[in-house]
Design an enzyme around this catalytic site. Sequence first.
Site, PDB file in Angstrom:
ATOM      1  NE  ARG A 137      -4.014  -1.691   2.117  1.00 18.20           N
ATOM      2  CZ  ARG A 137      -5.289  -1.609   1.781  1.00 18.20           C
ATOM      3  NH1 ARG A 137      -5.501  -0.351   1.122  1.00 18.20           N
ATOM      4  NH2 ARG A 137      -6.059  -2.513   1.725  1.00 18.20           N
ATOM      5  CB  CYS A 154       3.657   5.087 -11.270  1.00 18.19           C
ATOM      6  SG  CYS A 154       2.849   6.639 -11.967  1.00 18.19           S
TER       7      CYS A 154
END
Length: 197
Positions: A137, A154
């Site tokens: 996370r 990303c």
Amino acid sequence: MKVSNSPRKHLYYTSVFATPVNALLVVDPEGKLYYASLGQNITNLQNLLVKDFQHQKHVQLKPLSTIHDKCKATETVERFKQLIEDPRKPQEFTIEIIFGTRLQRRIWQELMKIPIGEVKTYTQIADGLNLSGKYARVIGAGCSSNRIAIVVPCHRVVGSDKQLTGYRYGKDTKAYLLKHELGDKLLEIGLASDGAL
């Protein structure tokens, strides 16, 4: 009270109109890339730029049109447009990262090791940084804090179940980039996208 006399860095922003998504870039006169955001609406991108740079007190932003010799900066802008329109074709950029915490910067450096045509999971990125899988996370949050879209890739990070997960610039944009970068490999790795690809 200590007063800093360090000079403000002059950087220049410009819009990039491309298909299927537009961009807003920040560069210096030498063509170094500091910022790249993606979206359909240029006004929204400009508002995001203001928000993203509000704490960058050492930076003064001006329109690219105000540079006297913008040859190198314009080359960077053109290469970025080509990157949007053909994500499979590598483009060379010199970047400078001015955002992020130390951990976020480590995450972004790790992302830059993922070549075109490959994806990694958030857990794999955590492993590459010698962090446990419970940091997945944190890796996701680091990805969403990236301010140099595509170049710091990303979009090449997916969920452990091969699902397209969140992307700062929208799932459709992530799907577009991965579809064009992966080509036939898309089916091989079983990447799922809820029909977005």
